[in-house]
Write a protein that holds these residues in place. Sequence first.
Motif, PDB file in Angstrom:
ATOM      1  N   VAL A   1      28.652  15.463 -14.709  1.00 53.96           N
ATOM      2  CA  VAL A   1      27.272  15.445 -14.228  1.00 53.96           C
ATOM      3  C   VAL A   1      26.490  14.251 -14.765  1.00 53.96           C
ATOM      4  O   VAL A   1      26.804  13.689 -15.818  1.00 53.96           O
ATOM      5  N   ILE A   2      25.464  13.885 -14.007  1.00 48.21           N
ATOM      6  CA  ILE A   2      24.380  13.042 -14.491  1.00 48.21           C
ATOM      7  C   ILE A   2      23.240  13.999 -14.814  1.00 48.21           C
ATOM      8  O   ILE A   2      22.701  14.649 -13.913  1.00 48.21           O
ATOM      9  N   TRP A   3      22.896  14.125 -16.084  1.00 48.57           N
ATOM     10  CA  TRP A   3      21.784  14.985 -16.456  1.00 48.57           C
ATOM     11  C   TRP A   3      20.469  14.256 -16.254  1.00 48.57           C
ATOM     12  O   TRP A   3      20.302  13.117 -16.707  1.00 48.57           O
ATOM     13  N   LEU A   4      19.544  14.897 -15.575  1.00 43.02           N
ATOM     14  CA  LEU A   4      18.172  14.424 -15.518  1.00 43.02           C
ATOM     15  C   LEU A   4      17.335  15.500 -16.183  1.00 43.02           C
ATOM     16  O   LEU A   4      17.256  16.620 -15.685  1.00 43.02           O
ATOM     17  N   ALA A  23      28.159  12.303 -17.629  1.00 34.82           N
ATOM     18  CA  ALA A  23      28.466  10.924 -17.243  1.00 34.82           C
ATOM     19  C   ALA A  23      27.318  10.008 -17.609  1.00 34.82           C
ATOM     20  O   ALA A  23      27.518   8.817 -17.890  1.00 34.82           O
ATOM     21  N   ALA A  24      26.098  10.545 -17.584  1.00 37.32           N
ATOM     22  CA  ALA A  24      24.903   9.778 -17.922  1.00 37.32           C
ATOM     23  C   ALA A  24      23.767  10.764 -18.168  1.00 37.32           C
ATOM     24  O   ALA A  24      23.809  11.903 -17.696  1.00 37.32           O
ATOM     25  N   THR A  27      28.027  12.133 -27.898  1.00 35.68           N
ATOM     26  CA  THR A  27      29.016  12.133 -26.819  1.00 35.68           C
ATOM     27  C   THR A  27      29.255  10.730 -26.253  1.00 35.68           C
ATOM     28  O   THR A  27      30.053  10.564 -25.336  1.00 35.68           O
ATOM     29  N   ARG A  28      28.535   9.756 -26.814  1.00 33.99           N
ATOM     30  CA  ARG A  28      28.639   8.359 -26.353  1.00 33.99           C
ATOM     31  C   ARG A  28      28.376   8.252 -24.851  1.00 33.99           C
ATOM     32  O   ARG A  28      29.090   7.556 -24.119  1.00 33.99           O
ATOM     33  N   THR A  29      27.347   8.966 -24.434  1.00 30.16           N
ATOM     34  CA  THR A  29      26.976   8.991 -23.018  1.00 30.16           C
ATOM     35  C   THR A  29      25.873   7.978 -22.756  1.00 30.16           C
ATOM     36  O   THR A  29      24.899   7.916 -23.519  1.00 30.16           O
ATOM     37  N   PRO A  30      25.990   7.171 -21.715  1.00 29.66           N
ATOM     38  CA  PRO A  30      24.891   6.262 -21.361  1.00 29.66           C
ATOM     39  C   PRO A  30      23.581   7.035 -21.218  1.00 29.66           C
ATOM     40  O   PRO A  30      23.541   8.082 -20.564  1.00 29.66           O
ATOM     41  N   ARG A  58      14.713  -0.468 -13.412  1.00 24.75           N
ATOM     42  CA  ARG A  58      15.483  -0.031 -14.593  1.00 24.75           C
ATOM     43  C   ARG A  58      16.442   1.093 -14.224  1.00 24.75           C
ATOM     44  O   ARG A  58      17.606   1.101 -14.635  1.00 24.75           O
ATOM     45  N   LEU A  59      15.945   2.042 -13.447  1.00 23.78           N
ATOM     46  CA  LEU A  59      16.753   3.204 -13.078  1.00 23.78           C
ATOM     47  C   LEU A  59      17.925   2.782 -12.195  1.00 23.78           C
ATOM     48  O   LEU A  59      19.053   3.271 -12.373  1.00 23.78           O
ATOM     49  N   ALA A  60      17.683   1.873 -11.263  1.00 26.13           N
ATOM     50  CA  ALA A  60      18.757   1.402 -10.389  1.00 26.13           C
ATOM     51  C   ALA A  60      19.850   0.709 -11.197  1.00 26.13           C
ATOM     52  O   ALA A  60      21.048   0.927 -10.960  1.00 26.13           O
ATOM     53  N   ALA A  61      19.446  -0.114 -12.165  1.00 27.57           N
ATOM     54  CA  ALA A  61      20.429  -0.809 -13.003  1.00 27.57           C
ATOM     55  C   ALA A  61      21.235   0.203 -13.823  1.00 27.57           C
ATOM     56  O   ALA A  61      22.462   0.076 -13.957  1.00 27.57           O
ATOM     57  N   PHE A  62      20.564   1.221 -14.341  1.00 28.87           N
ATOM     58  CA  PHE A  62      21.244   2.235 -15.146  1.00 28.87           C
ATOM     59  C   PHE A  62      22.251   3.015 -14.311  1.00 28.87           C
ATOM     60  O   PHE A  62      23.356   3.328 -14.775  1.00 28.87           O
TER      61      PHE A  62
END
Length: 251
Positions: free
Chosen positions: A9-12, A83-84, A160-163, A182-186
């Motif tokens: 998952v990408i956590w928001l 994943a992020a 967890t060394r997660t971006p 910034r969000l698009a680059a991330f």
Amino acid sequence: MSTSNLRRVIWLTGFPGSGTVKIQIMAATLLYGTVNSLARMDQLIRPMGIDHAIEPDPLDRKVEPIFTHQLPAPYLHHHYSPAAIIHVVRHPVDVAFSIANYFSGGEPDYAQQSIEARVAKQNTWITEFLDLGTIMRIAVWGFGTWSLHAAMWSAYARETRTPYLAIRLEDARSNELETATRLAAFLGVSKGDELIERSAIASRFENTRQLEEAEIALRRPGRFYVPQWEAAYSTGWRYHGKGLSDYGKNK
């Protein structure tokens, strides 16, 4: 459990009242194109409930974005592989006012209350938050305190060394385009400036409020329209509140 068996998952995430809807619709637009309704946004970046319940991804994505207020406690460790992490943080005084507005809509007698009674009740929640760093029902739901939420998610990312990307809501509101860039680059989105600009525009308060009004008009149950709160909607109460930052600083 092997990490290969965990949902990727990408956590928001953000503490309640942090204004995460703005960043959710920005991310959904960047990842999936135009988002024409808040119901559609919730299909693309699905909200996790208080009980952690969330159905399997109907889109069968290898990496699915999920929004949560929960702390990164054992349940998330044991069921998901990050994943992020996109973490929205807002000044705690504004969080207190935002939470007080939200809880107001859920009061069964909201429509019958006088303005003075509504303000008095909201001030009770604001005082509780400023005293404790949270409101007790939020803590019981597993969301912790404002400071614990911020500390645990950033620590979880390191462990967890997660971006990890932290976004101040105040910065996002003062410059949507810079935040979207910034969000698009991330997220690794490289589809050009037009998409980034579109995501910035989509996240603006006037757009999200219009989408919220559509959910109410359609009486479509979800976090932006709760049928039991119909009386509150009829008085003009809205999930988004005032759509401002710093609106509590002079109170």
